[in-house]
Write a protein that holds these residues in place. Structure first.
Motif, PDB file in Angstrom:
ATOM      1  N   LEU A   1     -13.742 -74.123 100.205  1.00 15.25           N
ATOM      2  CA  LEU A   1     -13.096 -74.810  99.096  1.00 15.25           C
ATOM      3  C   LEU A   1     -12.759 -73.808  98.007  1.00 15.25           C
ATOM      4  O   LEU A   1     -13.601 -73.011  97.595  1.00 15.25           O
ATOM      5  N   VAL A   2     -11.516 -73.864  97.549  1.00 15.45           N
ATOM      6  CA  VAL A   2     -11.073 -73.092  96.395  1.00 15.45           C
ATOM      7  C   VAL A   2     -10.718 -74.094  95.309  1.00 15.45           C
ATOM      8  O   VAL A   2      -9.894 -74.986  95.530  1.00 15.45           O
ATOM      9  N   VAL A   3     -11.371 -73.975  94.150  1.00 10.63           N
ATOM     10  CA  VAL A   3     -11.104 -74.856  93.015  1.00 10.63           C
ATOM     11  C   VAL A   3     -10.527 -73.997  91.899  1.00 10.63           C
ATOM     12  O   VAL A   3     -11.158 -73.037  91.462  1.00 10.63           O
ATOM     13  N   LYS A   4      -9.316 -74.341  91.454  1.00 11.80           N
ATOM     14  CA  LYS A   4      -8.668 -73.613  90.363  1.00 11.80           C
ATOM     15  C   LYS A   4      -8.665 -74.511  89.132  1.00 11.80           C
ATOM     16  O   LYS A   4      -8.190 -75.649  89.185  1.00 11.80           O
ATOM     17  N   VAL A   5      -9.190 -73.988  88.024  1.00 12.46           N
ATOM     18  CA  VAL A   5      -9.264 -74.732  86.774  1.00 12.46           C
ATOM     19  C   VAL A   5      -8.262 -74.120  85.797  1.00 12.46           C
ATOM     20  O   VAL A   5      -8.340 -72.928  85.504  1.00 12.46           O
ATOM     21  N   THR A   6      -7.355 -74.954  85.299  1.00  7.77           N
ATOM     22  CA  THR A   6      -6.279 -74.469  84.435  1.00  7.77           C
ATOM     23  C   THR A   6      -6.412 -74.947  82.995  1.00  7.77           C
ATOM     24  O   THR A   6      -5.478 -74.803  82.214  1.00  7.77           O
ATOM     25  N   CYS A   7      -7.568 -75.525  82.649  1.00  6.49           N
ATOM     26  CA  CYS A   7      -7.753 -76.058  81.298  1.00  6.49           C
ATOM     27  C   CYS A   7      -9.094 -75.624  80.742  1.00  6.49           C
ATOM     28  O   CYS A   7      -9.975 -75.191  81.480  1.00  6.49           O
ATOM     29  N   GLY A   8      -9.223 -75.778  79.440  1.00  4.10           N
ATOM     30  CA  GLY A   8     -10.480 -75.464  78.776  1.00  4.10           C
ATOM     31  C   GLY A   8     -11.032 -76.702  78.095  1.00  4.10           C
ATOM     32  O   GLY A   8     -10.788 -77.831  78.527  1.00  4.10           O
ATOM     33  N   THR A  40     -20.150 -64.347  79.496  1.00  2.85           N
ATOM     34  CA  THR A  40     -21.533 -64.576  79.086  1.00  2.85           C
ATOM     35  C   THR A  40     -21.586 -65.218  77.697  1.00  2.85           C
ATOM     36  O   THR A  40     -20.959 -64.733  76.761  1.00  2.85           O
ATOM     37  N   GLY A  41     -22.298 -66.346  77.609  1.00  7.86           N
ATOM     38  CA  GLY A  41     -22.503 -67.012  76.341  1.00  7.86           C
ATOM     39  C   GLY A  41     -21.333 -67.804  75.804  1.00  7.86           C
ATOM     40  O   GLY A  41     -21.388 -68.287  74.663  1.00  7.86           O
ATOM     41  N   ARG A  42     -20.278 -68.002  76.580  1.00 11.62           N
ATOM     42  CA  ARG A  42     -19.082 -68.689  76.070  1.00 11.62           C
ATOM     43  C   ARG A  42     -18.827 -70.064  76.699  1.00 11.62           C
ATOM     44  O   ARG A  42     -17.799 -70.664  76.455  1.00 11.62           O
ATOM     45  N   VAL A  43     -19.753 -70.570  77.506  1.00 10.68           N
ATOM     46  CA  VAL A  43     -19.548 -71.893  78.102  1.00 10.68           C
ATOM     47  C   VAL A  43     -19.755 -72.942  77.013  1.00 10.68           C
ATOM     48  O   VAL A  43     -20.828 -73.002  76.403  1.00 10.68           O
ATOM     49  N   PRO A  44     -18.743 -73.755  76.725  1.00  9.75           N
ATOM     50  CA  PRO A  44     -18.883 -74.733  75.636  1.00  9.75           C
ATOM     51  C   PRO A  44     -19.804 -75.884  76.022  1.00  9.75           C
ATOM     52  O   PRO A  44     -19.938 -76.234  77.190  1.00  9.75           O
ATOM     53  N   ASP A  45     -20.447 -76.458  75.017  1.00 11.80           N
ATOM     54  CA  ASP A  45     -21.239 -77.666  75.200  1.00 11.80           C
ATOM     55  C   ASP A  45     -20.357 -78.827  74.772  1.00 11.80           C
ATOM     56  O   ASP A  45     -20.169 -79.065  73.581  1.00 11.80           O
TER      57      ASP A  45
END
Length: 120
Positions: free
Chosen positions: A5-12, A50-55
């Motif tokens: 499986l390849v999942v491409k995410v184009t949004c934030g 690193t450290g940039r994943v939003p909550d």
């Protein structure tokens, strides 16, 4: 032969439900033993830093940090080359296990035999 499986995410974070859904699918695939490749493009590239994943505090959803961690632990996470350069992101900024790669690598993965590609 097992499918990949390849999942491409184009949004934030501007599209929290779509972002959460894409990561949930990728993490679920990893947990199910599916060879999984998560491609981050546009503002989704920050998830690979690193450290940039939003909550997002999205009700009834697993925190994004947990989902990204699951994919990093058992799959491949790739940050789009052009998207990274536009945001000043270098390899040294990435979470352990993430990489930067471009369109040729994406095409090679997405078009390989026994692969399903999803774009969110």
């Amino acid at each position: 032969m097992a499918r990949r499986l390849v999942v491409k995410v184009t949004c934030g974070a501007e599209a929290p439900e779509r972002l959460s859904q894409a990561l949930t699918v990728a993490a679920t695939a990893v947990a199910s033993g599916v060879e999984t490749s998560l491609w981050l493009t546009g503002d989704a590239v920050w998830l690979g830093v690193t450290g940039r994943v939003p909550d997002l505090a999205l009700a009834h959803s697993t925190p994004l940090a947990d989902l990204v961690e699951a994919v990093l632990a058992g799959g491949q996470v790739t940050v789009c080359t052009q998207c990274a350069v536009r945001r000043g992101i270098a390899e040294g900024d990435l979470a352990p296990g993430a990489r930067i790669a471009g369109a040729a690598t994406f095409l090679a993965e997405a078009l390989s035999d026994d692969t399903q590609a999803l774009v969110y």
